[in-house]
Design a protein around this motif. Structure first.
Motif, short mmCIF file in Angstrom:
data_model
loop_
_atom_site.label_atom_id
_atom_site.label_comp_id
_atom_site.label_asym_id
_atom_site.label_seq_id
_atom_site.Cartn_x
_atom_site.Cartn_y
_atom_site.Cartn_z
N LYS A 118 56.99 119.39 70.87
CA LYS A 118 58.42 119.49 70.56
C LYS A 118 58.88 120.94 70.53
O LYS A 118 59.60 121.37 69.62
N ARG B 299 56.25 119.29 75.47
CA ARG B 299 57.06 118.14 75.05
C ARG B 299 56.44 117.46 73.83
O ARG B 299 57.12 117.14 72.86
N THR C 160 60.90 124.28 72.07
CA THR C 160 62.08 124.67 72.84
C THR C 160 62.01 126.18 73.09
O THR C 160 61.25 126.89 72.43
#
Length: 535
Positions: free
Chosen positions: A79, A76, A81
């Motif tokens: 950042k 997280r 994905t």
């Protein structure tokens, strides 16, 4: 002006070089930036990370791209994905286990068994096979076959001394002459060049048992020169246990090769509790600079063939045909029976032997004592009748739990299954060690158990970039539930799959999902990259 132009060109080259380094992930700060700009294949989030190093667990996320681990940390915050995420909240993330002693050569080469599901469900992502001196005749062809057909786990091959000696000398007790020894050296070198990770021996078994230590040393030198390891089922695990360890250490010293004792144990009542002396011998060797290690399965029963467990090696000279002649020879039979009775005593008696496999299936699951009573014969005479039928596998209940635990606590002892037909260790070894010795008895810690089932094994067998949850390493990753991970296989039902492995990832691909094998053949045939050393 010319100076400024040269400076500009130099700066452009420098910036280009920095970009190249970042793209190659050699500069961590820039690597993070690169990761943020792309979507990963898989993110495992919020797990209890036990990374294989032996360090304490920590909460962390693991990112996978292709066949590599590319991120370990807080996804997280970074950042990140991914195309697929796994929520590992309440679960353990660990490196895939590596089993240094299996009998999966036939499994991996068989169309119906190549998935190696019994091992995947234990969290094992890499197996070593060709142990006990029994390997493929052609290492290169076998590895290529596995590449072509696909296999469920990664696999490492060893060059088998028994296979090589048998090819040159047959099943005889002859000693090699200079030309024959050189032929064996050539075969070891060829196996190493084709990808074998080392030399394995089963000096307990014929025809390897007929070799002298000097012969083994000479062949070990060939493997050592190619940066290999020496893996051994020693000449004895019972009355001659300490002498066999001393021989193994001598081989390591004189051949200048790392030595690994397969499935170390104190076999039979007469040597129970000698684990303390065995450990002392190995520690002394390590203190002297000899790279000595061992592996162990967490059971008090061993497994081998009925013939190997009871028949003296002299009776096997010349192979099965000659053995059968000796069994029926009235001049030889009395001596044979007497020595088999001594071997049976060392095994703990007829009631300690459970038939696990036999050409006659009615004997499977019965103790030798019960079979003998039904035949109205002595246990040894009954054993000879079974041997005459063909190869019978036997489980021998002849170890002491205190010895098992004493070996398990040593830092140089890895986990191995020695998996064989009819013994639950093939289906349960690694989860059993977790359930029984980490969680129930609390004999060893979780980080210790994971390290000795992954990173330590990789280091011992010199398997690069596996065994750790580390950026840049191959993505062999397991996610398991501490509350449910357990073995289910028993001596009565030895082929029950283990439970608790929620996800097993091999080379970045899911093989087990939500606790079930999903059919992936993501394993690879691993080849030793030979580095010839001056001797």
């Amino acid at each position: 002006m010319r100076f400024v132009t040269r400076l500009s060109v130099a700066l452009l080259i420098a910036f280009a070089l920095l970009e190249f380094i970042a793209a190659a992930h050699l500069w961590p700060g820039r690597a993070q930036t690169t990761l943020r700009e792309q979507q990963l294949d898989l993110l495992i989030l919020h797990g209890k990370l036990v990374d294989g190093s032996g360090r304490k667990p920590r909460t962390a996320d693991v990112g996978i791209q292709g066949d590599r681990i590319v991120f370990v940390g807080d996804a997280r915050k970074a950042k990140l994905t991914a195309a697929r995420t796994i929520d590992a909240t309440g679960l353990v993330i660990a490196p895939g286990f590596i089993d240094p002693h299996t009998h999966t050569l036939g499994d991996l080469s068989d169309e119906k068994r190549k998935s190696n599901e019994a091992y995947l469900m234990q969290g094992v992502t890499t197996v070593v096979t060709g142990n006990d001196g029994g390997s493929a005749q052609n290492i290169g062809e076998t590895l290529s076959k596995w590449d072509q057909q696909g296999i469920g786990t990664n696999a490492v091959l060893l060059a088998g001394f028994g296979t090589i000696r048998g090819k040159v000398l047959g099943a005889t007790d002859a000693q090699p002459n200079a030309a024959q020894l050189e032929e064996m050296r050539v075969l070891v070198a060829r196996a190493m060049d084709e990808g074998a990770f080392g030399l394995s021996t089963g000096l307990y078994y014929s025809p390897q048992s007929y070799s002298k230590t000097e012969e083994v040393i000479e062949l070990s030198k060939v493997a050592a020169a190619k940066d290999g390891i020496y893996d051994t089922h020693m000449r004895s695990e019972s009355a001659g246990l300490l002498e066999a360890i001393a021989e193994t250490i001598r081989i390591g010293r004189e051949a200048k090769i790392p030595v690994h004792i397969s499935h170390i144990k104190a076999l039979g009542p007469e040597v129970w509790h000698r684990s303390t002396q065995a450990i002392k011998l190995i520690k002394q060797a390590r203190a002297e600079g000899i790279d000595a290690s061992a592996c162990q399965y967490p059971y008090t029963a061993s497994g081998t063939s009925l013939q190997a467990s009871l028949v003296p090696r002299w009776a096997e000279v010349g192979g099965r045909r000659e053995l059968l002649k000796r069994i029926d020879d009235p001049q030889i039979r009395p001596r044979l029976i007497k020595e088999m009775e001594e071997n049976l005593k060392g095994r703990g008696g007829a009631d300690s032997l459970l038939i696990a496999d036999s050409p006659n299936k009615e004997f499977v699951g019965q103790r030798l004592e019960a079979i003998a009573k039904n035949m109205n014969k002595t246990p040894v005479e009954a054993a000879l009748e079974l041997i005459k039928l063909g190869s019978s596998g036997v489980i021998s209940f002849n170890m002491n739990e205190n010895d098992v635990q004493r070996f398990m606590k040593e830092k140089f002892v890895t986990t191995c299954s020695d998996g064989s037909t009819g013994h639950p260790r093939k289906y349960g070894t690694f989860p059993r060690k977790l359930r029984e010795y980490v969680y129930n008895q609390k004999l060893i810690s979780l980080p210790f158990a994971v390290r000795n089932s992954s990173a330590l094994t990789a280091a011992t067998f010199r398997i690069p970039e596996r065994g750790l949850i580390r950026e840049g390493y191959f993505a062999d990753v397991i996610v398991f539930d501490e509350k449910t991970v357990a073995d289910r296989a028993t001596y009565e039902q030895p082929e029950l799959l283990a439970v608790g492995m929620k996800y097993v990832i091999v080379n970045g691909k899911l093989a087990v999902e939500n606790g079930a094998y999903i059919g992936a053949l993501a394993g690879r045939a691993l080849r030793k990259k030979v580095q010839n050393r001056e001797r």
